[in-house]
Design a protein around this motif. Structure first.
Motif, PDB file in Angstrom:
ATOM      1  N   GLU A  15     -24.336  -8.929  51.175  1.00 57.83           N
ATOM      2  CA  GLU A  15     -25.239  -8.563  52.262  1.00 57.83           C
ATOM      3  C   GLU A  15     -24.907  -7.168  52.785  1.00 57.83           C
ATOM      4  O   GLU A  15     -23.736  -6.837  53.009  1.00 57.83           O
ATOM      5  CB  GLU A  15     -25.127  -9.582  53.393  1.00 57.83           C
ATOM      6  CG  GLU A  15     -26.079  -9.332  54.552  1.00 57.83           C
ATOM      7  CD  GLU A  15     -25.990 -10.413  55.625  1.00 57.83           C
ATOM      8  OE1 GLU A  15     -25.314 -11.436  55.389  1.00 57.83           O
ATOM      9  OE2 GLU A  15     -26.593 -10.229  56.699  1.00 57.83           O
ATOM     10  N   GLY A  16     -25.926  -6.363  52.978  1.00 61.58           N
ATOM     11  CA  GLY A  16     -25.744  -5.006  53.475  1.00 61.58           C
ATOM     12  C   GLY A  16     -25.681  -3.957  52.383  1.00 61.58           C
ATOM     13  O   GLY A  16     -25.930  -2.775  52.642  1.00 61.58           O
ATOM     14  N   ASP A  17     -25.356  -4.386  51.145  1.00 60.20           N
ATOM     15  CA  ASP A  17     -25.321  -3.434  50.036  1.00 60.20           C
ATOM     16  C   ASP A  17     -26.744  -3.129  49.552  1.00 60.20           C
ATOM     17  O   ASP A  17     -27.661  -3.910  49.760  1.00 60.20           O
ATOM     18  CB  ASP A  17     -24.513  -3.985  48.863  1.00 60.20           C
ATOM     19  CG  ASP A  17     -23.021  -3.996  49.161  1.00 60.20           C
ATOM     20  OD1 ASP A  17     -22.266  -4.594  48.364  1.00 60.20           O
ATOM     21  OD2 ASP A  17     -22.605  -3.415  50.203  1.00 60.20           O
ATOM     22  N   ARG A  37     -42.437 -10.597  44.147  1.00 57.15           N
ATOM     23  CA  ARG A  37     -41.243 -11.299  44.632  1.00 57.15           C
ATOM     24  C   ARG A  37     -41.568 -12.781  44.640  1.00 57.15           C
ATOM     25  O   ARG A  37     -42.610 -13.184  45.189  1.00 57.15           O
ATOM     26  CB  ARG A  37     -40.857 -10.838  46.037  1.00 57.15           C
ATOM     27  CG  ARG A  37     -39.687 -11.646  46.636  1.00 57.15           C
ATOM     28  CD  ARG A  37     -39.178 -11.037  47.901  1.00 57.15           C
ATOM     29  NE  ARG A  37     -40.240 -10.916  48.903  1.00 57.15           N
ATOM     30  CZ  ARG A  37     -40.180 -10.074  49.923  1.00 57.15           C
ATOM     31  NH1 ARG A  37     -39.143  -9.274  50.067  1.00 57.15           N
ATOM     32  NH2 ARG A  37     -41.160 -10.026  50.793  1.00 57.15           N
ATOM     33  N   TRP A  38     -40.648 -13.593  44.086  1.00 57.70           N
ATOM     34  CA  TRP A  38     -40.884 -15.024  43.974  1.00 57.70           C
ATOM     35  C   TRP A  38     -39.686 -15.750  44.568  1.00 57.70           C
ATOM     36  O   TRP A  38     -38.645 -15.898  43.926  1.00 57.70           O
ATOM     37  CB  TRP A  38     -41.088 -15.410  42.512  1.00 57.70           C
ATOM     38  CG  TRP A  38     -41.626 -16.787  42.312  1.00 57.70           C
ATOM     39  CD1 TRP A  38     -41.942 -17.714  43.278  1.00 57.70           C
ATOM     40  CD2 TRP A  38     -41.904 -17.402  41.062  1.00 57.70           C
ATOM     41  NE1 TRP A  38     -42.423 -18.857  42.703  1.00 57.70           N
ATOM     42  CE2 TRP A  38     -42.410 -18.691  41.333  1.00 57.70           C
ATOM     43  CE3 TRP A  38     -41.799 -16.990  39.737  1.00 57.70           C
ATOM     44  CZ2 TRP A  38     -42.813 -19.555  40.328  1.00 57.70           C
ATOM     45  CZ3 TRP A  38     -42.194 -17.853  38.732  1.00 57.70           C
ATOM     46  CH2 TRP A  38     -42.687 -19.126  39.029  1.00 57.70           C
ATOM     47  N   GLU A  39     -39.883 -16.235  45.811  1.00 62.25           N
ATOM     48  CA  GLU A  39     -38.825 -17.001  46.469  1.00 62.25           C
ATOM     49  C   GLU A  39     -38.922 -18.456  46.034  1.00 62.25           C
ATOM     50  O   GLU A  39     -40.011 -18.960  45.746  1.00 62.25           O
ATOM     51  CB  GLU A  39     -38.974 -16.901  47.985  1.00 62.25           C
ATOM     52  CG  GLU A  39     -38.779 -15.496  48.520  1.00 62.25           C
ATOM     53  CD  GLU A  39     -39.003 -15.442  50.028  1.00 62.25           C
ATOM     54  OE1 GLU A  39     -38.212 -16.050  50.772  1.00 62.25           O
ATOM     55  OE2 GLU A  39     -39.981 -14.808  50.451  1.00 62.25           O
ATOM     56  N   THR A  40     -37.791 -19.120  46.033  1.00 61.10           N
ATOM     57  CA  THR A  40     -37.725 -20.514  45.605  1.00 61.10           C
ATOM     58  C   THR A  40     -38.675 -21.358  46.440  1.00 61.10           C
ATOM     59  O   THR A  40     -38.741 -21.210  47.667  1.00 61.10           O
ATOM     60  CB  THR A  40     -36.286 -21.029  45.762  1.00 61.10           C
ATOM     61  OG1 THR A  40     -35.420 -20.191  44.999  1.00 61.10           O
ATOM     62  CG2 THR A  40     -36.174 -22.454  45.276  1.00 61.10           C
ATOM     63  N   ALA A  41     -39.420 -22.216  45.770  1.00 63.46           N
ATOM     64  CA  ALA A  41     -40.360 -23.155  46.390  1.00 63.46           C
ATOM     65  C   ALA A  41     -41.563 -22.468  47.042  1.00 63.46           C
ATOM     66  O   ALA A  41     -42.298 -23.108  47.809  1.00 63.46           O
ATOM     67  CB  ALA A  41     -39.664 -24.058  47.409  1.00 63.46           C
ATOM     68  N   PRO A  82     -30.138 -11.667  53.401  1.00 61.73           N
ATOM     69  CA  PRO A  82     -30.265 -12.975  52.726  1.00 61.73           C
ATOM     70  C   PRO A  82     -31.703 -13.309  52.342  1.00 61.73           C
ATOM     71  O   PRO A  82     -31.929 -13.939  51.304  1.00 61.73           O
ATOM     72  CB  PRO A  82     -29.719 -13.945  53.778  1.00 61.73           C
ATOM     73  CG  PRO A  82     -28.742 -13.143  54.561  1.00 61.73           C
ATOM     74  CD  PRO A  82     -29.320 -11.758  54.632  1.00 61.73           C
ATOM     75  N   GLU A  83     -32.666 -12.875  53.138  1.00 61.93           N
ATOM     76  CA  GLU A  83     -34.068 -13.186  52.827  1.00 61.93           C
ATOM     77  C   GLU A  83     -34.589 -12.428  51.613  1.00 61.93           C
ATOM     78  O   GLU A  83     -35.703 -12.696  51.144  1.00 61.93           O
ATOM     79  CB  GLU A  83     -34.979 -12.913  54.029  1.00 61.93           C
ATOM     80  CG  GLU A  83     -34.961 -11.492  54.532  1.00 61.93           C
ATOM     81  CD  GLU A  83     -33.989 -11.279  55.683  1.00 61.93           C
ATOM     82  OE1 GLU A  83     -32.976 -12.013  55.753  1.00 61.93           O
ATOM     83  OE2 GLU A  83     -34.250 -10.392  56.508  1.00 61.93           O
ATOM     84  N   ASP A  84     -33.816 -11.488  51.109  1.00 61.41           N
ATOM     85  CA  ASP A  84     -34.201 -10.781  49.878  1.00 61.41           C
ATOM     86  C   ASP A  84     -33.894 -11.601  48.633  1.00 61.41           C
ATOM     87  O   ASP A  84     -34.316 -11.230  47.523  1.00 61.41           O
ATOM     88  CB  ASP A  84     -33.480  -9.435  49.769  1.00 61.41           C
ATOM     89  CG  ASP A  84     -33.864  -8.483  50.878  1.00 61.41           C
ATOM     90  OD1 ASP A  84     -33.001  -7.691  51.302  1.00 61.41           O
ATOM     91  OD2 ASP A  84     -35.030  -8.533  51.331  1.00 61.41           O
TER      92      ASP A  84
END
Lengths: 112, 113
Positions: A15-17, A37-41, A82-84
């Motif tokens: 995170e942050g990088d 972008r394809w997030e799980t579910a 994290p949301e990425d």
């Protein structure tokens, strides 16, 4: 089938990088290059569509560049959150054929 | 809200049976697409339709059939001729020229038992 290759296949980032990954495609008869972008579910979500050599697009902390002469596109994420965490797909538009050919995706995991 | 609805989310089929996957959109999009995803592979195009009452085969059309009788609906039938139908199926639509982004449904996971 006009192959689209994405690398790496998976990536773990703190995170942050900041991070980036690549989409390679045949440079002949280029029409358009898409990023999703394809997030799980969830459903895949369109990020960018680029059509011109040298195009650069930006959406918040995410940006993309396009080189149609050498056949590649980069996706950059600045200050990963994290949301990425998602699978990022690129796809090449086939000229005159009204369809997309997808790469296998880069699965990005952001470690808190 | 406008979008694409795929149903059912999960589907189990016995070998030798045909099964139909539903895809409905209320976006007024002309073009609709069916893709299949297998582990470690990119999305592969099964069929697509640019306009009502017209559709074209994609790269892996064998063992599948579609219809496009209404603008908002593009059902996919997986027939018994499809040798390896267990996969995740995504429906998509597009408005405007071919360089516009696609809108996707949430998918149907088909398992042959």
């Amino acid at each position: 089938i006009l192959n689209v290759e994405q690398s790496p296949q998976s990536l773990h980032v703190q995170e942050g990088d900041s991070t980036n990954f690549t989409c390679s495609f045949p440079s002949s008869n280029f029409y358009a290059l898409h990023w999703y972008r394809w997030e799980t579910a969830k459903s895949p979500e369109a990020l960018f569509v680029m059509t011109l050599n040298g195009d650069e697009k930006k959406k918040g902390r995410i940006s993309a560049t396009l080189n149609t002469k050498e056949g590649y596109s980069y996706l950059y994420i600045k200050g990963s959150q994290p949301e990425d965490s998602a699978t990022y797909l690129c796809a090449r538009g086939v000229q005159g054929a009204q369809k997309l050919v997808f790469g296998q995706g880069t699965r990005l995991t952001i470690n808190p | 809200d406008g979008g694409i609805t795929q149903s059912p989310k999960y589907l189990f089929r016995k070998e030798g049976q045909n099964v139909t996957l539903s895809c409905e959109q209320n976006l007024n999009h002309d073009a609709m697409y069916w893709y299949r995803q297998d582990p470690g592979q990119g999305l592969r195009l099964i069929y697509y339709s640019q306009i009502v009452n017209d559709f074209q085969k994609g790269d892996i059309a064998e063992g599948y059939s579609v219809s496009r009788e209404k603008k908002e609906s593009f059902p996919l039938t997986v027939t018994s001729a499809q040798k390896n139908p267990t996969a995740f199926y995504l429906c998509a639509s597009r408005d405007g020229p071919a360089n516009y982004g696609y809108t996707f449904g949430s998918g149907t996971r088909l398992t042959v038992v």
